[in-house]
Design a protein around this motif. Structure first.
Motif, mmCIF file in Angstrom:
data_model
loop_
_atom_site.group_PDB
_atom_site.id
_atom_site.type_symbol
_atom_site.label_atom_id
_atom_site.label_comp_id
_atom_site.label_asym_id
_atom_site.label_seq_id
_atom_site.Cartn_x
_atom_site.Cartn_y
_atom_site.Cartn_z
ATOM 1 N N UNK A 59 0.825 -1.204 0.000
ATOM 2 C CA UNK A 59 0.000 0.000 0.000
ATOM 3 C C UNK A 59 0.861 1.256 0.000
ATOM 4 N N UNK A 60 1.991 1.214 0.693
ATOM 5 C CA UNK A 60 2.911 2.366 0.680
ATOM 6 C C UNK A 60 3.417 2.607 -0.742
ATOM 7 N N UNK A 61 3.760 1.537 -1.458
ATOM 8 C CA UNK A 61 4.219 1.679 -2.834
ATOM 9 C C UNK A 61 3.145 2.308 -3.705
ATOM 10 N N UNK A 62 1.906 1.857 -3.554
ATOM 11 C CA UNK A 62 0.811 2.397 -4.369
ATOM 12 C C UNK A 62 0.582 3.868 -4.051
ATOM 13 N N UNK A 63 0.527 4.210 -2.771
ATOM 14 C CA UNK A 63 0.313 5.599 -2.379
ATOM 15 C C UNK A 63 1.487 6.467 -2.812
ATOM 16 N N UNK A 64 2.708 5.947 -2.696
ATOM 17 C CA UNK A 64 3.886 6.711 -3.103
ATOM 18 C C UNK A 64 3.860 7.000 -4.596
ATOM 19 N N UNK A 65 3.442 6.011 -5.408
ATOM 20 C CA UNK A 65 3.388 6.231 -6.839
ATOM 21 C C UNK A 65 2.369 7.312 -7.187
ATOM 22 N N UNK A 66 1.200 7.274 -6.548
ATOM 23 C CA UNK A 66 0.176 8.297 -6.796
ATOM 24 C C UNK A 66 0.677 9.669 -6.359
ATOM 25 N N UNK A 67 1.257 9.733 -5.170
ATOM 26 C CA UNK A 67 1.741 11.013 -4.655
ATOM 27 C C UNK A 67 2.872 11.563 -5.525
ATOM 28 N N UNK A 68 3.815 10.694 -5.923
ATOM 29 C CA UNK A 68 4.941 11.140 -6.729
ATOM 30 C C UNK A 68 4.480 11.672 -8.082
ATOM 31 N N UNK A 69 3.588 10.953 -8.736
ATOM 32 C CA UNK A 69 3.123 11.392 -10.045
ATOM 33 C C UNK A 69 2.377 12.715 -9.967
ATOM 34 N N UNK A 70 1.505 12.847 -8.981
ATOM 35 C CA UNK A 70 0.746 14.089 -8.821
ATOM 36 C C UNK A 70 1.662 15.247 -8.453
ATOM 37 N N UNK A 71 2.614 14.993 -7.567
ATOM 38 C CA UNK A 71 3.538 16.052 -7.160
ATOM 39 C C UNK A 71 4.448 16.480 -8.308
ATOM 40 N N UNK A 72 4.905 15.523 -9.117
ATOM 41 C CA UNK A 72 5.771 15.865 -10.239
ATOM 42 C C UNK A 72 5.042 16.726 -11.262
ATOM 43 N N UNK A 73 3.796 16.395 -11.546
ATOM 44 C CA UNK A 73 3.026 17.206 -12.487
ATOM 45 C C UNK A 73 2.757 18.595 -11.921
ATOM 46 N N UNK A 74 2.534 18.673 -10.620
ATOM 47 C CA UNK A 74 2.291 19.970 -9.990
ATOM 48 C C UNK A 74 3.557 20.821 -9.975
ATOM 49 N N UNK A 75 4.681 20.234 -9.562
ATOM 50 C CA UNK A 75 5.921 20.994 -9.440
ATOM 51 C C UNK A 75 6.518 21.350 -10.794
ATOM 52 N N UNK A 76 6.342 20.473 -11.770
ATOM 53 C CA UNK A 76 6.898 20.766 -13.098
ATOM 54 C C UNK A 76 6.198 21.940 -13.751
ATOM 55 N N UNK A 77 4.986 22.277 -13.274
ATOM 56 C CA UNK A 77 4.286 23.435 -13.821
ATOM 57 C C UNK A 77 4.606 24.713 -13.101
ATOM 58 N N UNK A 78 5.473 24.652 -12.046
ATOM 59 C CA UNK A 78 5.771 25.848 -11.284
ATOM 60 C C UNK A 78 6.536 26.888 -12.077
ATOM 61 N N UNK A 79 7.354 26.429 -13.014
ATOM 62 C CA UNK A 79 8.132 27.384 -13.794
ATOM 63 C C UNK A 79 7.487 27.771 -15.106
ATOM 64 N N UNK A 80 6.314 27.212 -15.392
ATOM 65 C CA UNK A 80 5.664 27.518 -16.655
ATOM 66 C C UNK A 80 5.015 28.892 -16.611
ATOM 67 N N UNK A 81 4.324 29.154 -15.502
ATOM 68 C CA UNK A 81 3.641 30.435 -15.415
ATOM 69 C C UNK A 81 4.614 31.561 -15.263
#
Length: 278
Positions: free
Chosen positions: A256-278
């Protein structure tokens, strides 16, 4: 209670064949009680993975749409395709492969303790090591693939947005700079919306996973304490059962930690990668 009863019966029976026979019965009874308890834990883990996947099937299109509206078309495509496929596969693997393998592991552990069979004990240890190795490999592979894809998509999205602002600023007389500034402001507003969606999703998934995480931790603690009691009272076979079941509960939590980590990592990467776009 089963351990205390087994200890009392062992003391009354005294050394000899009767003690060995009653010890085997005690181990069998203790293993049956433990199997029933861990089966409830595995069922709860399977339901949690299924509920999480159902939630992601609704959340991923919404979050991908918000990312695409904020200029992250490449990142949104990666999140809506590759991550969706990975999350579907991992949820299916947890429910249909990994948790059934844990059931086999628990049964092998009890059988090896009842029959005092070294081969079955080695098979149970092999199951445990193999599952742990597979979880580590899956975590490393998913992190590498998702991280690399998000970095490449973020670079392409940032270049495309800068080009769009330059075209607006140079191609439209007088108001070109104002249009480019308006585009940047709109992207920033969408980024704020995207951040709110990500925070809400992580909170919702955390609420789903936390009860099962706590149950896994409590199972580990309970089996560790029972193992101390079993070894202290001379019931080595029951102590071995407790040790293997504690390891199995940790493996269940690790899935379950692996599953939650994958969801959190993917969502966080998409969020953080957009920080420099605006």
């Amino acid at each position: 209670m089963v351990l205390l009863l087994g200890c009392a019966v062992s003391l009354i029976a005294g050394p000899g064949a009767w003690q060995r026979c009653l010890g085997a019965v005690c181990v069998l009874a203790f293993g049956a009680v433990c199997l029933d308890a861990v089966q409830d834990l595995l069922d709860a883990a399977a339901r949690t993975a299924e509920s999480c996947q159902n939630y992601l099937l609704t959340f991923i299109p919404v979050y991908s749409g918000a990312a695409a509206a904020g200029g992250q078309t490449g990142g949104a495509a990666v999140y809506g395709t590759m991550f969706l496929a990975m999350s579907n596969f991992l949820a299916w693997a947890i429910r249909r492969v990994l948790l059934p393998l844990l059931q086999v592991y628990f049964c092998l552990s009890v059988s090896s303790a009842v029959w005092n069979n070294a081969g079955l004990a080695e098979a149970a240890n092999l199951f445990s090591r193999s599952l742990s190795f597979c979880l580590k490999c899956c975590g490393a592979l998913f992190s590498f693939v998702l991280g690399l894809q998000n970095i490449l998509a973020a670079t392409a999205d940032s270049a495309a947005l800068r080009m769009g602002r330059s075209v607006l600023s140079g191609a439209i007389p007088v108001v070109g700079d104002a249009a480019a500034a308006a585009l940047s402001g709109a992207v920033s507003a969408v980024q704020l919306l995207k951040g709110s969606l990500a925070l809400a999703a992580v909170a919702a998934l955390g609420a789903m996973f936390l009860p099962v995480f706590v149950r896994c931790a409590l199972f580990c603690l309970a089996f560790d304490l029972a193992g101390v009691l079993a070894l202290g009272s001379g019931q080595e076979a029951c102590g071995q059962v407790c040790k293997t079941f504690s390891a199995g509960a940790r493996l269940c939590g690790s899935m379950l930690v692996l599953y939650f980590f994958m969801v959190f990592l993917s969502t966080a990467l998409l969020l953080l990668s957009g920080g420099g776009i605006g």
